[in-house]
Design an enzyme around this catalytic site. Sequence first.
Site, PDB file in Angstrom:
ATOM      1  N   LYS A 728      -5.340 -10.602   0.336  1.00 31.74           N
ATOM      2  CA  LYS A 728      -4.624 -10.400   1.602  1.00 31.74           C
ATOM      3  C   LYS A 728      -4.355  -8.900   1.753  1.00 31.74           C
ATOM      4  O   LYS A 728      -4.643  -8.108   0.858  1.00 31.74           O
ATOM      5  CB  LYS A 728      -3.319 -11.211   1.583  1.00 31.74           C
ATOM      6  N   GLU A 732      -0.602  -1.539   3.965  1.00 29.53           N
ATOM      7  CA  GLU A 732       0.588  -1.211   4.743  1.00 29.53           C
ATOM      8  C   GLU A 732       1.847  -1.938   4.294  1.00 29.53           C
ATOM      9  O   GLU A 732       2.962  -1.512   4.606  1.00 29.53           O
ATOM     10  CB  GLU A 732       0.336  -1.518   6.229  1.00 29.53           C
TER      11      GLU A 732
HETATM   12  N1  MCN Z   1      -6.654  -3.800  -2.268  1.00 32.60           N
HETATM   13  C1  MCN Z   1      -6.639  -4.655  -3.358  1.00 32.60           C
HETATM   14  N2  MCN Z   1      -6.507  -5.999  -3.164  1.00 32.60           N
HETATM   15  C2  MCN Z   1      -6.420  -6.529  -1.929  1.00 32.60           C
HETATM   16  C3  MCN Z   1      -6.478  -5.678  -0.805  1.00 32.60           C
HETATM   17  C4  MCN Z   1      -6.603  -4.312  -1.016  1.00 32.60           C
HETATM   18  O1  MCN Z   1      -6.709  -4.188  -4.494  1.00 32.60           O
HETATM   19  N3  MCN Z   1      -6.266  -7.845  -1.784  1.00 32.60           N
HETATM   20  C5  MCN Z   1      -6.645  -2.335  -2.472  1.00 32.60           C
HETATM   21  C6  MCN Z   1      -8.041  -1.707  -2.505  1.00 32.60           C
HETATM   22  O2  MCN Z   1      -8.031  -0.600  -3.364  1.00 32.60           O
HETATM   23  C7  MCN Z   1      -8.221  -1.241  -1.066  1.00 32.60           C
HETATM   24  C8  MCN Z   1      -6.808  -0.849  -0.672  1.00 32.60           C
HETATM   25  O3  MCN Z   1      -5.950  -1.724  -1.414  1.00 32.60           O
HETATM   26  O4  MCN Z   1      -9.096  -0.149  -0.976  1.00 32.60           O
HETATM   27  C9  MCN Z   1      -6.492  -0.993   0.824  1.00 32.60           C
HETATM   28  O5  MCN Z   1      -7.063  -2.162   1.332  1.00 32.60           O
HETATM   29  P1  MCN Z   1      -6.610  -2.820   2.716  1.00 32.60           P
HETATM   30  O6  MCN Z   1      -5.250  -3.378   2.586  1.00 32.60           O
HETATM   31  O7  MCN Z   1      -7.702  -3.718   3.166  1.00 32.60           O
HETATM   32  O8  MCN Z   1      -6.509  -1.586   3.734  1.00 32.60           O
HETATM   33  P2  MCN Z   1      -7.710  -0.775   4.426  1.00 32.60           P
HETATM   34  O9  MCN Z   1      -8.786  -0.539   3.473  1.00 32.60           O
HETATM   35  O10 MCN Z   1      -8.018  -1.393   5.752  1.00 32.60           O
HETATM   36  O11 MCN Z   1      -7.012   0.633   4.650  1.00 32.60           O
HETATM   37  C10 MCN Z   1      -6.188   0.881   5.755  1.00 32.60           C
HETATM   38  C11 MCN Z   1      -4.722   0.802   5.399  1.00 32.60           C
HETATM   39  C12 MCN Z   1      -3.930   1.219   6.562  1.00 32.60           C
HETATM   40  S1  MCN Z   1      -4.130   0.321   7.980  1.00 32.60           S
HETATM   41  C13 MCN Z   1      -3.100   2.318   6.504  1.00 32.60           C
HETATM   42  S2  MCN Z   1      -2.191   2.730   7.885  1.00 32.60           S
HETATM   43  C14 MCN Z   1      -3.012   3.097   5.299  1.00 32.60           C
HETATM   44  C15 MCN Z   1      -3.357   2.328   4.091  1.00 32.60           C
HETATM   45  O12 MCN Z   1      -4.471   1.605   4.234  1.00 32.60           O
HETATM   46  N4  MCN Z   1      -3.326   4.403   5.319  1.00 32.60           N
HETATM   47  C16 MCN Z   1      -3.524   5.059   4.119  1.00 32.60           C
HETATM   48  N5  MCN Z   1      -3.243   2.983   2.927  1.00 32.60           N
HETATM   49  C17 MCN Z   1      -3.460   4.335   2.884  1.00 32.60           C
HETATM   50  N6  MCN Z   1      -3.632   4.974   1.711  1.00 32.60           N
HETATM   51  C18 MCN Z   1      -3.935   6.291   1.712  1.00 32.60           C
HETATM   52  N7  MCN Z   1      -4.107   6.916   0.524  1.00 32.60           N
HETATM   53  N8  MCN Z   1      -4.054   7.004   2.863  1.00 32.60           N
HETATM   54  C19 MCN Z   1      -3.864   6.424   4.057  1.00 32.60           C
HETATM   55  O13 MCN Z   1      -4.005   7.111   5.173  1.00 32.60           O
HETATM   56 MO1  MOS Z   2      -3.097   1.463   9.851  1.00 37.02          MO
HETATM   57  S1  MOS Z   2      -1.510   2.034  11.036  1.00 37.02           S
HETATM   58  O1  MOS Z   2      -3.463   0.025  10.824  1.00 37.02           O
HETATM   59  O2  MOS Z   2      -4.289   2.591  10.359  1.00 37.02           O
END
Ligand code: MCN
Ligand code: MOS
Length: 768
Positions: A728, A732
């Site tokens: 999941k 954020e």
């Molecule tokens: N992950 C995991 N297990 C999961 C989901 C995710 O281990 N079940 C880990 C992974 O290492 C993955 C990371 O968490 O690469 C983030 O995954 P995810 O939650 O899918 O988020 P996104 O890859 O879509 O990244 C975007 C999200 C958002 S919307 C914001 S805002 C935000 C965030 O990530 N901005 C960031 N984290 C950030 N982290 C950094 N360093 N910089 C940003 O600008």
């Molecule tokens: Mo994150 S605010 O959805 O880029």
Amino acid sequence: MTDPTKRKHGDASDGALHLGSPLARVDGDRKVRGEAAYALDAAPAGLAHGVLVRGTIGAGTVLSVDAASARQSPGVLMVFTPFDTPVLGAPDSFLDGTPGEGPFHVFPASILHWGQAVAAVIAETRQQAETAAALLRIDYAPGDVVPSILSKDAGPGVPVGAVDIDRGDAEAALAGSVFRVEATYETPREYHVPIEPHGAVAWWEGDRLTVREPSQWIDAMARTYAGWFGIPFENVRLISHFVGGGFGSKVTAMTHGAVAALAARELGRPVKVAVTRAQNFTAHGGRAATRQTLRLGADADGRLKAIVQDGESETSVFVPFVEQLNAATSVMYDVPNLRSRQRLVHVNTVTPAHMRAPGKHPSAFGLESAIDELAHLAGIDPVELRLRNEAGFNPQTGQPWSSRRLREALVEGARRFGWKDRPAAPRSMRDADGAFLGWGVAAGLFPALDHFGEAGLRVDADGSIEVLSAGIDMGTGTYTILAQAAADALGVLPGDVTVRLGDSELPSGPLAGNSLLAGVMTGLVHKAAAAMRETIIGLALTEQGSPFRGSELNTLDITRGRIHPTLDEGRAVPIADLLKAIGRDRIERIEDNFPAGTSAQERHRIMTTVAGLRPPDGGVSSVASWCAHFVEVKVDEDFGTVRVRRVVSGFDCGRLYNPHLAASQFRGGIVMGIGQALLEGGRVDPRDGRIVNDNLGDYLIPTNADIPDIEVFSVGEPDFRAAPMGGKPVGEIGIVGVAPAICNAVFHATGQRIRRLPLDIAALLSTN
Ligand code: MCN
Ligand code: MOS
């Protein structure tokens, strides 16, 4: 959550490297060595430099720009003003289904907020451009300014409607409640301030445009450039290999990119436009300022009967951006009666934007503070009160949860923190030096969304294995988890896999937003790698030259990069050798998750606009991540200072693809939450709406010295309704609920409620 001494690197000597294990980030070495190339590191031959010039009125009109001396200044190549900048084309709206904004006037003469870009200067060097920019003489006709939501003439705002909720009869249930609390909570403008400011380097080859720019959504940005310049989407190449943080600020194409591409076209040479730190406070919006009044009603046992919410959030005078104040309020607890209203207050600011946990963060600040007020009033422990109000299903939609382990996060968090030793009364815990200590708790959620995309896999006879995606990594860990996902499904080690991201020429990727990229891309890469494995085994069985030709079906396996009969690893042949033996240079697979029969046109639409966002699990269950934060603060009433001394936070994010990186995401979110509680807030000049603290000396974010030990733990279990690989959202959730946990701890320490962020030192002085 992980023992740092046991971090794994992706080399062949390592043991557990599969998805779900704490592999250290594979791009770490490159970053530490300075070899990771960020967009503005690009220095193509003949590069010219552009600077943006900000307007200095809060509203009104640019009457004239005298650019004569600027044009004669050494090294100057071009000056763009509202009166001589070509008008760009009209991209369709990225908010699918809403009308586009029409032709793009890069520098409109009409000024709607302080700091709006009014001109640009392009020169041989950045310094020459800055020197010339200072020589522009700009005449304005100032208009009336509504500087912020706090100003008297801001008015009550206009109803949003679309996010309003009426569940049961909240007013009647409130009137009949045994316990009632009412309070107003406020959050300020907050800014993303990623370590890498915005900027772009652009160049043309004929009618093909290349832009290097940090981006959270390559394909959507490329599409805007195509619309602006009237060229096919395929003619735009957007490259974003590394992103130094975005937090929601790097999703759409902006003025700086338009100027770089426009100047590059006019000059016939590459142009770089770097946005300064100060300009980053006005070139795009941060989080909207909010204000909400909450009324909660509960029965004698503390069971919530009603919530009534009235809120306002700020937006610009030209776009109705909604920072949704009931995003957490409506689903956190089992509340039968709920009435929620939100209004938008239009002021002269740049349009606010999504910022890490948009809506969820200010919503949880109000709700989780009010829950603490209710617990105190009812004389019920705040953890217990939350447990009594656990929602067995989504109270807003009636859907079952795909999984909800908030109870486990609360119970285990309380145990780890030592919560049972907390005296209920405020002002009852002191440190050895006499300062007050306080313990606070708050919870949070992050609702999941799903998206579409493709993933490519390429295996070469030279032994290289590549994952290909236009998706990006902004520090989150995409490079690493996709190496893990591919390695698992293909039967190789993560260190054997090279992940190539952030290039619009690669297979279409989802946005890195709404914390959805990891879930979508691990699923797609797994699918592509599993397909590749089948392809390789199929070739080994059938191709001329293969040592396994003619073997029975289902008798071959791939382990650690070698293909072998399942029961005989002794006869293993490296994948590369097999390719050579059968005379193949390269095998490629691209997999996607588009519904069967999706046309190319439809694919383009769903990959480049918000049309591709959809509920996970086909909308059958409700999918969200959950968290609980426990915080200890120390308050010195002589100085009014608050130190966060200890944080213990539990998370239900389903399966973690990489617990080491997820822990880093959680901690990053918590650090940002500490900033919101104690430090961050845009300060608006009441005369003209200027953000006066538009620099990192005055807009304070936490430094190492502000951050205590942060213990994070996971209570999640694989949730295959949420995503193909069982995870999941992670990126954020960490931020949600941190600020109220801190403010609740401050109340426990001092008896003083903090209902406006950031915390005001004066409110805590013992002289009050
Ligand atoms: N992950 C995991 N297990 C999961 C989901 C995710 O281990 N079940 C880990 C992974 O290492 C993955 C990371 O968490 O690469 C983030 O995954 P995810 O939650 O899918 O988020 P996104 O890859 O879509 O990244 C975007 C999200 C958002 S919307 C914001 S805002 C935000 C965030 O990530 N901005 C960031 N984290 C950030 N982290 C950094 N360093 N910089 C940003 O600008
Ligand atoms: Mo994150 S605010 O959805 O880029």
